[in-house]
Write an enzyme that holds these catalytic residues in place. Structure first.
Site, PDB file in Angstrom:
ATOM      1  N   TYR A 156       0.851  -1.189   0.000  1.00  0.00           N
ATOM      2  CA  TYR A 156       0.000   0.000   0.000  1.00  0.00           C
ATOM      3  C   TYR A 156       0.896   1.253   0.000  1.00  0.00           C
ATOM      4  O   TYR A 156       1.847   1.343   0.784  1.00  0.00           O
ATOM      5  CB  TYR A 156      -0.897  -0.021   1.241  1.00  0.00           C
ATOM      6  CG  TYR A 156      -1.716   1.226   1.405  1.00  0.00           C
ATOM      7  CD1 TYR A 156      -2.800   1.480   0.567  1.00  0.00           C
ATOM      8  CD2 TYR A 156      -1.410   2.168   2.372  1.00  0.00           C
ATOM      9  CE1 TYR A 156      -3.550   2.629   0.703  1.00  0.00           C
ATOM     10  CE2 TYR A 156      -2.159   3.328   2.517  1.00  0.00           C
ATOM     11  CZ  TYR A 156      -3.221   3.553   1.681  1.00  0.00           C
ATOM     12  OH  TYR A 156      -3.957   4.700   1.815  1.00  0.00           O
TER      13      TYR A 156
ATOM     14  N   LYS B 258     -11.798   0.542   5.551  1.00  0.00           N
ATOM     15  CA  LYS B 258     -12.212  -0.215   4.362  1.00  0.00           C
ATOM     16  C   LYS B 258     -13.356  -1.179   4.702  1.00  0.00           C
ATOM     17  O   LYS B 258     -14.415  -0.728   5.066  1.00  0.00           O
ATOM     18  CB  LYS B 258     -10.988  -0.917   3.772  1.00  0.00           C
ATOM     19  CG  LYS B 258      -9.725  -0.026   3.701  1.00  0.00           C
ATOM     20  CD  LYS B 258      -9.858   1.133   2.745  1.00  0.00           C
ATOM     21  CE  LYS B 258      -8.760   2.183   2.893  1.00  0.00           C
ATOM     22  NZ  LYS B 258      -7.387   1.734   2.852  1.00  0.00           N
TER      23      LYS B 258
HETATM   24  C1  LIG Z   1      -6.090   2.195   3.182  1.00  0.00           C
HETATM   25  C2  LIG Z   1      -5.029   1.240   3.542  1.00  0.00           C
HETATM   26  C3  LIG Z   1      -4.102   1.531   4.542  1.00  0.00           C
HETATM   27  C4  LIG Z   1      -4.079   2.859   5.277  1.00  0.00           C
HETATM   28  O1  LIG Z   1      -5.214   3.027   6.064  1.00  0.00           O
HETATM   29  P1  LIG Z   1      -5.892   4.470   6.345  1.00  0.00           P
HETATM   30  O2  LIG Z   1      -7.085   4.107   7.141  1.00  0.00           O
HETATM   31  O3  LIG Z   1      -6.197   5.073   5.013  1.00  0.00           O
HETATM   32  O4  LIG Z   1      -4.882   5.272   7.089  1.00  0.00           O
HETATM   33  C5  LIG Z   1      -3.145   0.568   4.850  1.00  0.00           C
HETATM   34  N1  LIG Z   1      -3.103  -0.611   4.198  1.00  0.00           N
HETATM   35  C6  LIG Z   1      -3.985  -0.925   3.225  1.00  0.00           C
HETATM   36  C7  LIG Z   1      -3.890  -2.235   2.541  1.00  0.00           C
HETATM   37  C8  LIG Z   1      -4.970  -0.012   2.861  1.00  0.00           C
HETATM   38  O5  LIG Z   1      -5.828  -0.316   1.888  1.00  0.00           O
END
Ligand SMILES: *Cc1c(COP(=O)(O)O)cnc(C)c1O
Length: 397
Positions: free
Chosen positions: A116, A213
């Protein structure tokens, strides 16, 4: 750690051990509010708690340290990951930040190279400045990871499925290597969710989530979480959580508690829709390559089958017309798949990793891992799949 919290947590863990996933998603960590019987955990919108006499309180002193809505969520997340302790942060990156703060200058981290973008950025642009060294490697071959371990290696950081190439990393094999060399092993489980895989059961020491997510699931909260089993590790991370202060507010914790109650139902549909759409794209004459771990010809399909209960709703693909213009045209025409950062919400999203999530990774670095200018990533939502396929048909042509 408050006595209260420990008592509550122990009780729930005993009860949770025989619950199936969907039951845990609804019941774990939460109990009716003792003062009113409210079935939903209240939003304890308070910064502080009144003490009867100095030090004589009910387990809560200040909301950066503990908040009852957050406690309920932390317990729910721990239960879903088959872990003992959960810790919530104000974002996924806040959670990652806390893990790296376990380290000292001179320590080394080995991380997957297909990562990421924000994780890559915090590693290389923030923590590298403090003398922590990061080595990036393709973790397809776990012996390549072992070859990089030195006495200074303190953390292995993996993400599986990887973003956006949907590579699958063998969690058990990495866990064995980490244990053998006494290196902490953390897995970013954001893409899979605990519905699909539980890294702690396969040898990970720390599971990390961008709760933003799938766990939140409704595109209305930014939050992160860590789940661990080890009491000592939990204490260290809780100390960092409280000392550095990247904690979420109670309203956000409430929204995630609410979101979790349908996690299993949402994930079931994300996986079903993902499968249908991966199949549709694979047979489309204008599509060059589809990256989805459920395909038998996916290079790590066997590992995916072994460690995942299903294959999720994240899919990446390239077009035969391998140009930025062609990808742009598809993204502009998609209507149900809104073009936006993020993933894992009930609504379908499309993304262009090279210019969006992975823009902070240098072009040469990202192209090495397959993130070319024409790559499109889909977060398949839980709409009716016929409508989603129709949307893709119109956009790809
Ligand atoms: C979005 C995401 C992050 C970071 O998380 P945030 O809530 O945006 O700070 C880390 N790892 C993965 C795989 C992600 O999709």
């Amino acid at each position: 750690m408050c006595i209260f919290g420990i008592l509550i947590q122990t009780r729930f863990n005993q009860k949770q051990s025989y619950m199936k996933f969907g039951t845990k998603a609804i019941h774990a960590g939460v109990s009716p509010d003792p003062s009113t019987g409210a079935i939903m955990t209240p939003i304890f919108q308070t910064s502080t708690y009144v003490q009867r006499s100095p030090g004589d309180h009910q387990g809560y002193e200040y909301s950066r340290t503990h908040n009852p809505t957050r406690t309920a969520l932390q317990q729910a997340l721990a239960a879903l990951e088959n872990g003992q302790h959960g810790l919530c942060f104000s974002s996924g990156l806040g959670a990652i930040d806390a893990v790296v703060k376990l380290l000292k200058p001179g320590d080394e981290v080995i991380s997957t190279n297909d990562l990421y973008g924000g994780t890559y950025r915090i590693f290389t642009k923030i923590f590298a400045q403090y003398g922590i060294k990061f080595k990036f490697v393709s973790m397809d071959d776990v012996s390549a990871v072992e070859a990089l371990i030195t006495p200074a290696t303190k953390l292995i950081w993996a993400e599986t499925p990887t973003n956006p190439m949907m590579n699958i990393i063998d969690i058990k094999a990495l866990g064995k290597i980490a244990k053998k060399h006494q290196v902490l092993f953390a897995v970013d489980n954001t893409f899979a969710t605990p519905y699909i895989q539980n890294p702690l059961d396969m040898g990970a020491d720390i599971v990390m989530h961008s709760v933003t997510k799938y766990l939140g699931g409704h595109s209305d909260v930014v939050m992160g979480a860590l789940v661990v089993n080890d009491d000592m590790l939990h204490q260290q991370l809780a100390f960092i959580q409280n000392s550095c202060g990247a904690t979420p507010g109670p309203q956000d914790c409430f929204l995630v508690l609410r979101g979790l109650k349908t996690l299993h139902i949402r994930m079931e549909r994300h996986c079903q829709n993902g499968k249908s759409i991966a199949g549709y794209l694979k047979n489309h004459p204008k599509v060059a390559k589809v990256y989805w771990p459920g395909f038998e010809d996916h290079p790590n399909h066997d590992i995916a089958r072994a460690q995942m209960r299903d294959f999720g709703g994240m899919i990446s693909f390239t077009l035969k017309d391998d140009s930025l213009a062609a990808a742009k045209s598809v993204l502009e025409k998609l209507e149900l798949f809104s073009l936006a950062e993020s993933l894992g919400g009930v609504e379908s999203l499309s993304g262009h990793p090279a210019s969006m999530t992975h823009a902070s990774i240098p072009k040469e670095e990202r192209e090495k891992t397959g993130v070319t200018d024409s790559l499109i990533r889909l977060s398949v939502g839980i709409e009716d799949v016929e409508d989603l396929i129709d949307d893709l048909r119109k956009a790809i042509g």
